[in-house]
Design a protein around this motif. Structure first.
Motif, PDB file in Angstrom:
ATOM      1  N   GLU A 146      -8.944   4.674   2.041  1.00 57.38           N
ATOM      2  CA  GLU A 146      -9.067   5.678   0.971  1.00 57.38           C
ATOM      3  C   GLU A 146      -8.207   5.275  -0.219  1.00 57.38           C
ATOM      4  OE1 GLU A 146     -11.316   7.897   1.248  1.00 57.38           O
ATOM      5  OE2 GLU A 146     -11.689   7.796   3.387  1.00 57.38           O
ATOM      6  N   ASP A 147      -6.986   4.885   0.058  1.00 58.28           N
ATOM      7  CA  ASP A 147      -6.103   4.364  -0.982  1.00 58.28           C
ATOM      8  C   ASP A 147      -4.979   3.580  -0.330  1.00 58.28           C
ATOM      9  OD1 ASP A 147      -3.613   6.209  -0.742  1.00 58.28           O
ATOM     10  OD2 ASP A 147      -5.249   7.642  -1.008  1.00 58.28           O
ATOM     11  N   ILE A 148      -4.431   2.645  -1.083  1.00 55.75           N
ATOM     12  CA  ILE A 148      -3.357   1.803  -0.560  1.00 55.75           C
ATOM     13  C   ILE A 148      -2.453   1.368  -1.716  1.00 55.75           C
ATOM     14  CG2 ILE A 148      -4.724  -0.316  -0.694  1.00 55.75           C
ATOM     15  CD1 ILE A 148      -3.368  -1.170   1.970  1.00 55.75           C
ATOM     16  N   THR A 149      -1.154   1.441  -1.489  1.00 53.68           N
ATOM     17  CA  THR A 149      -0.152   0.987  -2.445  1.00 53.68           C
ATOM     18  C   THR A 149       0.807   0.083  -1.683  1.00 53.68           C
ATOM     19  OG1 THR A 149      -0.292   3.096  -3.606  1.00 53.68           O
ATOM     20  CG2 THR A 149       1.618   1.712  -4.097  1.00 53.68           C
ATOM     21  N   ARG A 150       1.104  -1.057  -2.267  1.00 59.30           N
ATOM     22  CA  ARG A 150       2.016  -2.011  -1.624  1.00 59.30           C
ATOM     23  C   ARG A 150       3.329  -2.088  -2.401  1.00 59.30           C
ATOM     24  NH1 ARG A 150      -0.609  -4.756   2.315  1.00 59.30           N
ATOM     25  NH2 ARG A 150      -2.875  -4.636   2.280  1.00 59.30           N
ATOM     26  N   TYR A 151       4.397  -2.435  -1.661  1.00 62.98           N
ATOM     27  CA  TYR A 151       5.698  -2.622  -2.301  1.00 62.98           C
ATOM     28  C   TYR A 151       5.628  -3.825  -3.231  1.00 62.98           C
ATOM     29  CZ  TYR A 151       7.854   0.663   0.969  1.00 62.98           C
ATOM     30  OH  TYR A 151       8.195   1.778   1.678  1.00 62.98           O
ATOM     31  N   GLY A 152       6.225  -3.669  -4.395  1.00 60.96           N
ATOM     32  CA  GLY A 152       6.296  -4.746  -5.366  1.00 60.96           C
ATOM     33  C   GLY A 152       7.697  -5.346  -5.395  1.00 60.96           C
ATOM     34  N   PRO A 153       7.926  -6.290  -6.289  1.00 60.35           N
ATOM     35  CA  PRO A 153       9.235  -6.925  -6.396  1.00 60.35           C
ATOM     36  C   PRO A 153      10.313  -5.890  -6.754  1.00 60.35           C
ATOM     37  CG  PRO A 153       7.639  -7.942  -7.913  1.00 60.35           C
ATOM     38  CD  PRO A 153       6.974  -6.780  -7.259  1.00 60.35           C
ATOM     39  N   GLY A 154      11.443  -5.999  -6.078  1.00 61.75           N
ATOM     40  CA  GLY A 154      12.575  -5.121  -6.360  1.00 61.75           C
ATOM     41  C   GLY A 154      12.484  -3.733  -5.763  1.00 61.75           C
ATOM     42  N   GLU A 155      11.432  -3.446  -5.035  1.00 65.73           N
ATOM     43  CA  GLU A 155      11.309  -2.131  -4.394  1.00 65.73           C
ATOM     44  C   GLU A 155      11.961  -2.183  -3.012  1.00 65.73           C
ATOM     45  OE1 GLU A 155       7.760   0.364  -6.033  1.00 65.73           O
ATOM     46  OE2 GLU A 155       6.957  -1.457  -5.113  1.00 65.73           O
ATOM     47  N   PRO A 156      12.177  -1.021  -2.383  1.00 62.63           N
ATOM     48  CA  PRO A 156      12.915  -0.987  -1.113  1.00 62.63           C
ATOM     49  C   PRO A 156      12.292  -1.782   0.042  1.00 62.63           C
ATOM     50  CG  PRO A 156      12.636   1.225  -2.004  1.00 62.63           C
ATOM     51  CD  PRO A 156      11.838   0.294  -2.871  1.00 62.63           C
ATOM     52  N   GLY A 157      10.951  -1.871   0.109  1.00 59.68           N
ATOM     53  CA  GLY A 157      10.296  -2.601   1.191  1.00 59.68           C
ATOM     54  C   GLY A 157       9.987  -4.025   0.796  1.00 59.68           C
ATOM     55  N   PRO A 158       9.760  -4.896   1.789  1.00 60.77           N
ATOM     56  CA  PRO A 158       9.372  -6.281   1.490  1.00 60.77           C
ATOM     57  C   PRO A 158       8.095  -6.312   0.642  1.00 60.77           C
ATOM     58  CG  PRO A 158       9.926  -6.070   3.819  1.00 60.77           C
ATOM     59  CD  PRO A 158       9.898  -4.681   3.243  1.00 60.77           C
ATOM     60  N   GLU A 159       8.099  -7.133  -0.355  1.00 63.71           N
ATOM     61  CA  GLU A 159       6.962  -7.232  -1.271  1.00 63.71           C
ATOM     62  C   GLU A 159       5.667  -7.498  -0.505  1.00 63.71           C
ATOM     63  OE1 GLU A 159       5.622  -9.701  -5.281  1.00 63.71           O
ATOM     64  OE2 GLU A 159       7.627  -9.989  -4.445  1.00 63.71           O
ATOM     65  N   GLY A 160       4.636  -6.721  -0.840  1.00 62.89           N
ATOM     66  CA  GLY A 160       3.323  -6.890  -0.222  1.00 62.89           C
ATOM     67  C   GLY A 160       3.084  -6.018   0.992  1.00 62.89           C
TER      68      GLY A 160
END
Length: 132
Positions: free
Chosen positions: A33-47
């Motif tokens: 339905e929808d998906i958002t991934r962590y980007g650079p500098g965010e709390p989770g590993p990128e991607g």
């Protein structure tokens, strides 16, 4: 005031993308339905998955890859209960879902349904498969 909705929420620690791909391959009607991934500098590993919603068998499920490590994981006390349309479907889903996981109750007639199985997938999520 009543809540607007209620949905299961699965918290992974880095496996959300693999789990999502797996569930969509097992259930042919599944969709993201929808998906958002962590980007650079965010709390989770990128991607990794920051937030996702997907639907299987008409049920919307939310999932994330938690950036916070925790001392717990999934438990069989929560499971998805799948009403199957045939005994073959119970057998096929059981085989696919338990691959790399575990079997709590093998496919069989336990007296409360025609055919039933309870398995845990390789991500630790539990599934009860029933053919009435």
């Amino acid at each position: 005031m009543a809540p607007r909705s209620i949905e299961p929420f699965l918290m992974f620690e880095g496996d959300a993308s693999a789990a999502l791909e797996f569930y969509l391959s097992v259930f042919p009607d599944g969709r993201i339905e929808d998906i958002t991934r962590y980007g650079p500098g965010e709390p989770g590993p990128e991607g990794t998955i920051k937030h996702a919603r997907f639907t299987i068998c008409g049920q919307t499920v939310r999932c994330i890859d938690s950036p916070v490590k925790h001392g717990f994981t999934f438990t069989p006390a929560f499971s998805f209960f799948v009403e199957c349309s045939s005994e073959d479907e119970v057998r096929q889903l059981s085989e696919r879902l338990k691959a790399g996981g575990r079997e709590f109750m093998p496919v069989g007639n336990y007296g409360f349904s025609t055919l039933f199985a309870w398995v845990g997938d390789r991500f630790g999520v539990s599934w009860q498969l029933n053919c009435a």
